[in-house]
Scaffold this motif. Structure first.
Motif, short mmCIF file in Angstrom:
data_model
loop_
_atom_site.label_atom_id
_atom_site.label_comp_id
_atom_site.label_asym_id
_atom_site.label_seq_id
_atom_site.Cartn_x
_atom_site.Cartn_y
_atom_site.Cartn_z
N TRP A 1 22.53 -22.53 54.41
CA TRP A 1 22.23 -21.08 53.99
C TRP A 1 23.61 -20.47 54.19
CZ3 TRP A 1 21.75 -16.39 56.71
CH2 TRP A 1 21.67 -14.94 56.50
N LEU B 1 25.20 -14.60 51.24
CA LEU B 1 26.03 -14.54 50.38
C LEU B 1 27.04 -12.90 50.37
CD1 LEU B 1 24.80 -15.70 46.85
CD2 LEU B 1 26.45 -17.17 48.89
N GLY C 1 25.11 -27.41 49.58
CA GLY C 1 25.08 -26.06 48.77
C GLY C 1 24.16 -25.16 49.29
N ARG D 1 21.71 -22.06 49.21
CA ARG D 1 20.38 -21.34 48.96
C ARG D 1 20.07 -19.89 49.85
NH1 ARG D 1 13.74 -23.75 48.64
NH2 ARG D 1 13.97 -23.38 50.47
N LEU E 1 28.63 -15.75 45.32
CA LEU E 1 28.25 -16.94 44.26
C LEU E 1 29.48 -17.72 43.39
CD1 LEU E 1 24.82 -15.62 41.93
CD2 LEU E 1 25.66 -17.98 43.96
N VAL F 1 31.40 -19.71 46.79
CA VAL F 1 30.50 -21.47 46.71
C VAL F 1 30.81 -21.80 45.59
CG1 VAL F 1 28.12 -22.29 46.21
CG2 VAL F 1 28.27 -20.29 47.77
N TYR G 1 24.64 -24.38 44.09
CA TYR G 1 23.90 -23.36 44.60
C TYR G 1 22.25 -23.72 44.25
CZ TYR G 1 21.90 -19.18 45.73
OH TYR G 1 20.42 -17.68 46.03
N PHE H 1 23.91 -24.30 39.35
CA PHE H 1 22.43 -23.98 39.65
C PHE H 1 21.51 -25.09 39.65
CE2 PHE H 1 24.91 -19.79 38.95
CZ PHE H 1 24.73 -19.23 39.02
#
Length: 279
Positions: free
Chosen positions: A80, A83, A106, A108, A129, A132, A139, A163
């Motif tokens: 985490w 974002l 990833g 989240r 996003l 990322v 994600y 995703f």
């Protein structure tokens, strides 16, 4: 070989898990570590896992990366970071530079807790996003059924980002309802940059009396929508222990996918997770 694409660990002496509230979740109010998971996973034929964040606290992800670096079972981490922070690209880069940073696969966020059902479409979130994706990460989406339309719109706006839908978007298995969840799931699956996890389903069913027959309409819908090559098995341990043991979850997924051919089963239990997370 089998990959468990979704599990957690936590140590309550390090930090509280503030989502563990109410009597139903009280069995989770203790420490769960890799030493607890390892024998159960290996007994179920699992030899690689993806460790997933549980709290929106910046300090957790470095700890998960260090755990991955020190234990052969964990092959990847979904962490985490905020974002919406202006320096999101730098923040992701710094995580990669930490001990175990190569295990970061990833990001989240607990979108399920956001009051705005369209949170994923906010401009600051979209910017995060995109960062990322630029970082070469995926994600993970932890959402409720009513948030699935926003997931589809976000995936359409960011075709460069993969995703990963956790827990099939938490369908209402305990009530037996399928709509509007099923239609929303199909709309998400229609986008090529989406995959999903057959995870967390036993805890959406009746904890005391669930059967594979209760789960089958939902797994069949997912198999039809995504196909086995865009689905992956996840235990959601230790949350799953509210309703089933690790082995029972693994056995249920085997029963629910017994009609698949060898190649499709390989994809679902290993290949998809290995490819999506770069394990």
């Amino acid at each position: 070989m089998t990959v468990d694409a979704h599990h957690h660990v936590w140590d309550l002496s390090v930090r509280d898990q503030d989502w563990i509230k109410g009597p139903e979740l009280q069995p989770l109010r203790r420490n769960f570590g890799l030493a607890d998971l390892d024998p159960e996973a290996r007994a179920a034929g699992v030899d690689r896992t993806v460790l997933v964040q549980t709290v929106t606290v910046a300090g957790e992800t470095p700890e998960l990366l260090a755990l991955a670096a020190g234990h052969g079972l964990v092959a990847g981490v979904v962490g985490w970071t905020d974002l919406t922070r202006p320096d999101i690209a730098d923040a992701l880069s710094r995580l990669r530079e930490l001990p175990g940073g190569s295990f970061l696969k990833g990001i989240r966020h607990q979108v399920q807790d956001e009051p705005d059902p369209w949170w994923l479409l906010r401009k600051d979130v979209q910017r995060g996003l995109a960062a990322v994706a630029t970082a070469g990460l995926v994600y993970d989406l932890v959402v409720l059924p009513h948030q699935l339309p926003a997931c589809a719109e976000a995936a359409a706006l960011l075709p460069q980002l993969t995703f990963v839908l956790d827990h099939l978007g938490k369908p209402p298995i305990a009530t037996g309802e399928r709509e509007p969840w099923a239609s929303a799931l199909r709309a998400l699956a229609a986008l090529p940059n989406t995959v999903a996890k057959l995870s967390g389903l036993v805890t959406e069913a009746d904890h005391a009396s669930w059967t594979t027959a209760d789960l089958r309409p939902y797994t069949d819908t997912a198999l039809e929508a995504f196909g086995p090559d865009r689905l992956m098995f996840g235990s959601d341990w230790p949350v799953c222990t509210l309703a089933a043991t690790y082995t029972e979850v693994r056995t249920a997924m085997s029963e629910l996918t017994a009609d698949l051919g060898d190649a499709d089963r390989h994809a679902l239990f290993e290949g998809t997770a290995a490819a999506v997370y770069g394990l």
